[in-house]
Write a protein that holds these residues in place. Structure first.
Motif, PDB file in Angstrom:
ATOM      1  N   PHE A 182     -15.470  94.445 101.046  1.00 35.99           N
ATOM      2  CA  PHE A 182     -16.447  93.853 100.128  1.00 35.99           C
ATOM      3  C   PHE A 182     -16.615  92.349 100.330  1.00 35.99           C
ATOM      4  O   PHE A 182     -17.566  91.760  99.805  1.00 35.99           O
ATOM      5  N   LEU A 183     -15.723  91.720 101.093  1.00 32.10           N
ATOM      6  CA  LEU A 183     -15.897  90.302 101.389  1.00 32.10           C
ATOM      7  C   LEU A 183     -17.057  90.066 102.356  1.00 32.10           C
ATOM      8  O   LEU A 183     -17.421  88.920 102.625  1.00 32.10           O
ATOM      9  N   LEU A 184     -17.655  91.144 102.829  1.00 34.89           N
ATOM     10  CA  LEU A 184     -18.850  91.009 103.666  1.00 34.89           C
ATOM     11  C   LEU A 184     -19.989  90.346 102.893  1.00 34.89           C
ATOM     12  O   LEU A 184     -20.924  89.807 103.491  1.00 34.89           O
ATOM     13  N   THR A 185     -19.913  90.360 101.557  1.00 36.15           N
ATOM     14  CA  THR A 185     -20.949  89.685 100.764  1.00 36.15           C
ATOM     15  C   THR A 185     -21.000  88.188 101.063  1.00 36.15           C
ATOM     16  O   THR A 185     -22.008  87.527 100.770  1.00 36.15           O
ATOM     17  N   TYR A 186     -19.948  87.642 101.655  1.00 39.72           N
ATOM     18  CA  TYR A 186     -19.958  86.219 101.998  1.00 39.72           C
ATOM     19  C   TYR A 186     -21.021  85.877 103.031  1.00 39.72           C
ATOM     20  O   TYR A 186     -21.371  84.702 103.188  1.00 39.72           O
ATOM     21  N   MET A 187     -21.542  86.857 103.735  1.00 42.75           N
ATOM     22  CA  MET A 187     -22.597  86.564 104.700  1.00 42.75           C
ATOM     23  C   MET A 187     -23.840  85.982 104.031  1.00 42.75           C
ATOM     24  O   MET A 187     -24.649  85.311 104.687  1.00 42.75           O
ATOM     25  N   ILE A 188     -23.978  86.199 102.713  1.00 44.15           N
ATOM     26  CA  ILE A 188     -25.145  85.651 102.017  1.00 44.15           C
ATOM     27  C   ILE A 188     -25.129  84.123 102.049  1.00 44.15           C
ATOM     28  O   ILE A 188     -26.181  83.482 101.884  1.00 44.15           O
ATOM     29  N   VAL A 189     -23.958  83.532 102.268  1.00 38.31           N
ATOM     30  CA  VAL A 189     -23.867  82.066 102.311  1.00 38.31           C
ATOM     31  C   VAL A 189     -24.761  81.501 103.410  1.00 38.31           C
ATOM     32  O   VAL A 189     -25.271  80.376 103.291  1.00 38.31           O
ATOM     33  N   LEU A 190     -24.981  82.263 104.472  1.00 39.03           N
ATOM     34  CA  LEU A 190     -25.858  81.799 105.546  1.00 39.03           C
ATOM     35  C   LEU A 190     -27.277  81.545 105.050  1.00 39.03           C
ATOM     36  O   LEU A 190     -28.020  80.769 105.641  1.00 39.03           O
ATOM     37  N   MET A 191     -27.649  82.201 103.959  1.00 38.55           N
ATOM     38  CA  MET A 191     -28.982  81.983 103.391  1.00 38.55           C
ATOM     39  C   MET A 191     -29.064  80.662 102.625  1.00 38.55           C
ATOM     40  O   MET A 191     -30.161  80.238 102.245  1.00 38.55           O
ATOM     41  N   ILE A 278     -33.189  80.915  94.309  1.00 35.95           N
ATOM     42  CA  ILE A 278     -34.079  80.124  93.450  1.00 35.95           C
ATOM     43  C   ILE A 278     -33.345  78.896  92.919  1.00 35.95           C
ATOM     44  O   ILE A 278     -33.863  77.773  92.941  1.00 35.95           O
ATOM     45  N   ILE A 279     -32.102  79.098  92.464  1.00 38.11           N
ATOM     46  CA  ILE A 279     -31.322  77.984  91.923  1.00 38.11           C
ATOM     47  C   ILE A 279     -31.061  76.937  93.005  1.00 38.11           C
ATOM     48  O   ILE A 279     -31.221  75.730  92.779  1.00 38.11           O
ATOM     49  N   ALA A 280     -30.666  77.386  94.184  1.00 39.47           N
ATOM     50  CA  ALA A 280     -30.358  76.445  95.261  1.00 39.47           C
ATOM     51  C   ALA A 280     -31.589  75.682  95.725  1.00 39.47           C
ATOM     52  O   ALA A 280     -31.541  74.473  95.965  1.00 39.47           O
ATOM     53  N   GLU A 281     -32.716  76.381  95.832  1.00 39.53           N
ATOM     54  CA  GLU A 281     -33.915  75.755  96.380  1.00 39.53           C
ATOM     55  C   GLU A 281     -34.610  74.837  95.379  1.00 39.53           C
ATOM     56  O   GLU A 281     -35.248  73.867  95.768  1.00 39.53           O
ATOM     57  N   ARG A 282     -34.495  75.119  94.092  1.00 38.55           N
ATOM     58  CA  ARG A 282     -35.309  74.395  93.116  1.00 38.55           C
ATOM     59  C   ARG A 282     -34.511  73.456  92.222  1.00 38.55           C
ATOM     60  O   ARG A 282     -35.058  72.906  91.264  1.00 38.55           O
ATOM     61  N   SER A 283     -33.242  73.281  92.514  1.00 36.70           N
ATOM     62  CA  SER A 283     -32.423  72.406  91.683  1.00 36.70           C
ATOM     63  C   SER A 283     -32.148  71.052  92.322  1.00 36.70           C
ATOM     64  O   SER A 283     -31.514  70.198  91.719  1.00 36.70           O
ATOM     65  N   GLY A 284     -32.601  70.868  93.571  1.00 35.60           N
ATOM     66  CA  GLY A 284     -32.308  69.626  94.261  1.00 35.60           C
ATOM     67  C   GLY A 284     -30.871  69.533  94.723  1.00 35.60           C
ATOM     68  O   GLY A 284     -30.335  68.433  94.892  1.00 35.60           O
ATOM     69  N   ALA A 285     -30.227  70.674  94.939  1.00 35.77           N
ATOM     70  CA  ALA A 285     -28.833  70.691  95.369  1.00 35.77           C
ATOM     71  C   ALA A 285     -28.685  70.056  96.750  1.00 35.77           C
ATOM     72  O   ALA A 285     -29.524  70.268  97.629  1.00 35.77           O
ATOM     73  N   THR A 288     -23.584  70.292 100.307  1.00 36.83           N
ATOM     74  CA  THR A 288     -22.330  70.884  99.845  1.00 36.83           C
ATOM     75  C   THR A 288     -22.553  71.728  98.598  1.00 36.83           C
ATOM     76  O   THR A 288     -21.976  72.818  98.459  1.00 36.83           O
ATOM     77  N   GLU A 289     -23.392  71.252  97.691  1.00 39.42           N
ATOM     78  CA  GLU A 289     -23.688  72.030  96.483  1.00 39.42           C
ATOM     79  C   GLU A 289     -24.355  73.348  96.827  1.00 39.42           C
ATOM     80  O   GLU A 289     -24.066  74.386  96.201  1.00 39.42           O
ATOM     81  N   ARG A 290     -25.234  73.355  97.803  1.00 40.06           N
ATOM     82  CA  ARG A 290     -25.874  74.605  98.227  1.00 40.06           C
ATOM     83  C   ARG A 290     -24.836  75.598  98.734  1.00 40.06           C
ATOM     84  O   ARG A 290     -24.898  76.799  98.411  1.00 40.06           O
ATOM     85  N   ILE A 291     -23.880  75.104  99.517  1.00 37.09           N
ATOM     86  CA  ILE A 291     -22.843  75.993 100.042  1.00 37.09           C
ATOM     87  C   ILE A 291     -21.994  76.551  98.909  1.00 37.09           C
ATOM     88  O   ILE A 291     -21.657  77.752  98.892  1.00 37.09           O
ATOM     89  N   ILE A 292     -21.657  75.711  97.938  1.00 36.09           N
ATOM     90  CA  ILE A 292     -20.850  76.175  96.802  1.00 36.09           C
ATOM     91  C   ILE A 292     -21.626  77.209  95.988  1.00 36.09           C
ATOM     92  O   ILE A 292     -21.055  78.219  95.541  1.00 36.09           O
ATOM     93  N   ILE A 293     -22.904  76.982  95.799  1.00 33.64           N
ATOM     94  CA  ILE A 293     -23.729  77.982  95.107  1.00 33.64           C
ATOM     95  C   ILE A 293     -23.721  79.292  95.892  1.00 33.64           C
ATOM     96  O   ILE A 293     -23.574  80.380  95.321  1.00 33.64           O
ATOM     97  N   SER A 382     -41.577  73.319  91.127  1.00 32.33           N
ATOM     98  CA  SER A 382     -41.890  73.055  92.526  1.00 32.33           C
ATOM     99  C   SER A 382     -40.595  72.950  93.312  1.00 32.33           C
ATOM    100  O   SER A 382     -39.553  72.561  92.774  1.00 32.33           O
ATOM    101  N   PHE A 383     -40.674  73.279  94.568  1.00 31.81           N
ATOM    102  CA  PHE A 383     -39.500  73.127  95.435  1.00 31.81           C
ATOM    103  C   PHE A 383     -39.084  71.662  95.491  1.00 31.81           C
ATOM    104  O   PHE A 383     -39.907  70.772  95.647  1.00 31.81           O
ATOM    105  N   ILE A 384     -37.787  71.424  95.308  1.00 25.80           N
ATOM    106  CA  ILE A 384     -37.262  70.059  95.349  1.00 25.80           C
ATOM    107  C   ILE A 384     -36.582  69.839  96.685  1.00 25.80           C
ATOM    108  O   ILE A 384     -35.619  70.527  97.017  1.00 25.80           O
ATOM    109  N   ILE A 385     -37.080  68.898  97.459  1.00 23.49           N
ATOM    110  CA  ILE A 385     -36.474  68.638  98.757  1.00 23.49           C
ATOM    111  C   ILE A 385     -35.124  67.947  98.546  1.00 23.49           C
ATOM    112  O   ILE A 385     -35.050  66.935  97.848  1.00 23.49           O
ATOM    113  N   PRO A 386     -34.035  68.519  99.085  1.00 25.65           N
ATOM    114  CA  PRO A 386     -32.725  67.891  98.909  1.00 25.65           C
ATOM    115  C   PRO A 386     -32.736  66.485  99.475  1.00 25.65           C
ATOM    116  O   PRO A 386     -33.457  66.164 100.421  1.00 25.65           O
TER     117      PRO A 386
END
Length: 389
Positions: A182-191, A278-285, A288-293, A382-386
């Motif tokens: 089930f740790l295969l779910t970590y592949m989503i981090v690439l997104m 959605i949270i990662a793209e629109r929060s201005g992360a 490093t914050e994107r990776i943690i999300i 709107s999309f927030i550019i990091p």
């Protein structure tokens, strides 16, 4: 970026110390009690090396009451090939030597993890937010020495270096999935990296397919397959279904691997992944914050989340809560106060230790609902550019 309640009571070092004392109490009090009472340590790692010893001697490792001299093992639930991979190390070092080596390595990984969560500077994530989530953790999960603790730490280190290379991360996740599928779910981090969306999608899909094929090969070519399957169904699917999707399905009366449970899981995985993006793209992360999300949502996607999987969750939820300020003052107040109340409730339930009232499954479900709420509130932004690095 804190609520008035937290601003008022976190201004001085002694106030922060009190928050740290109480919210980390489930971890340190359990570990201290285990030391004082002389309880056994690393019984989950004992299971791994005891199973390896059985396989080395040509015996089945799949017993509900395994016996290895000098160890106190839990049942071995891994693929036979995993035990066979550990057998040469066991041959060289013996039980005590291999256990000591693992303990040193695990202490180093845990030390880095705690430093990263609590000591490293997070300009937009105050320490108090990172402390709140510790109420859902347990000291016994660390004392178990489960190999998952090591795997999560190594994956964290590799994920933080994704901007340099994808290969170490993908290899570590593939190896981790061979031990715990089930740790295969970590592949989503690439997104959640900062590459173009199409590149991220292709990389995630390709790495996930390779992982699925690798795990399937382990299952299909496993010695003692019938015994392993029986034990998996008994322990993994029924007795220890975790605190996420499988646990919720069991609570509703559905079998872990029923068509309803598995069909719903597909929808849940897709919807939860979308919310994370959605949270990662629109929060201005930032990077490093994107990776943690991404790492946090990888945990939430895990359908059999266990207590030893949660170490990074306090930081992940703190990042998500702090970044909810991007949705506006009212959404931030809603999310932050909800998380504060949930964290306080988790701490009380954890320390009360009332049978049948552990906060685990409810807390994880609440985390998911908080994330869904934030994604819903941010969906029209709107999309927030990091910021540039």
């Amino acid at each position: 970026m804190t609520t008035n309640v937290l601003e008022r009571y976190t201004r001085k070092p002694w106030q922060i110390s009190l928050w740290a004392f109480f919210f980390t109490m489930p971890v340190w009090s359990s570990l201290l009690g285990r030391l004082v009472k002389g309880k056994w340590w690393f019984n989950d790692f004992d299971a791994l090396i005891c199973g390896a010893d059985h396989l080395r001697r040509g015996l089945s490792p799949y017993s509900l009451t395994p016996v290895c001299e000098g160890l106190n093992p839990a049942p071995y639930v891994y693929a036979p090939q995993i035990g066979q991979a550990f057998a040469p190390l066991l041959e060289m070092l013996g039980f005590s030597g291999l256990k000591a080596l693992y303990a040193l390595a695990l202490l180093a990984v845990l030390g880095f993890s705690f430093w990263f969560i609590l000591i490293r500077k997070w300009p937009r994530v105050p320490l108090v937010w990172r402390l709140l989530g510790f109420g859902v953790l347990t000291g016994s999960s660390i004392a178990s020495g489960n190999i998952g603790l090591m795997l999560h730490g190594l994956i964290l280190i590799a994920a933080l270096n994704l901007h340099r290379s994808l290969i170490p991360f993908v290899i570590i996740v593939l190896l981790a999935a061979c031990i715990k599928p089930f740790l295969l779910t970590y592949m989503i981090v690439l997104m959640f990296t900062e590459q173009p969306f199409r590149a991220r999608l292709v990389q995630t899909a390709a790495a996930t397919m390779v992982g699925a094929v690798l795990v399937a090969a382990l299952f299909l070519n496993a010695p003692y397959a019938a015994e392993w399957s029986t034990l998996r169904d008994s322990i993994v699917a029924q007795e220890q279904s975790g605190m996420s999707w499988f646990s919720w399905m069991n609570a509703l009366g559905f079998d872990t691997y029923s068509p309803t449970s598995l069909g719903g899981l597909v929808i849940y995985l897709a919807l939860t992944s979308l919310c994370g993006l959605i949270i990662a793209e629109r929060s201005g992360a930032d990077r490093t914050e994107r990776i943690i999300i991404g790492l946090t949502f990888a945990l939430l996607l895990n359908p059999r989340l266990m207590d030893y999987d949660l170490l990074l969750m306090p930081l992940g939820m703190a990042v998500i809560v702090a970044l909810s300020a991007s949705a506006g003052t009212k959404p931030f107040r809603l999310i932050s106060l909800s998380y504060l109340a949930l964290s306080a409730l988790c701490l009380v339930l954890r320390m009360a230790d009332i049978s049948g009232y552990a906060p685990d499954s409810v807390a994880v479900l609440a985390y998911v609902l908080l994330a869904y709420t934030l994604a819903f509130l941010q969906r029209r932004q709107s999309f927030i550019i990091p910021p540039s690095r």
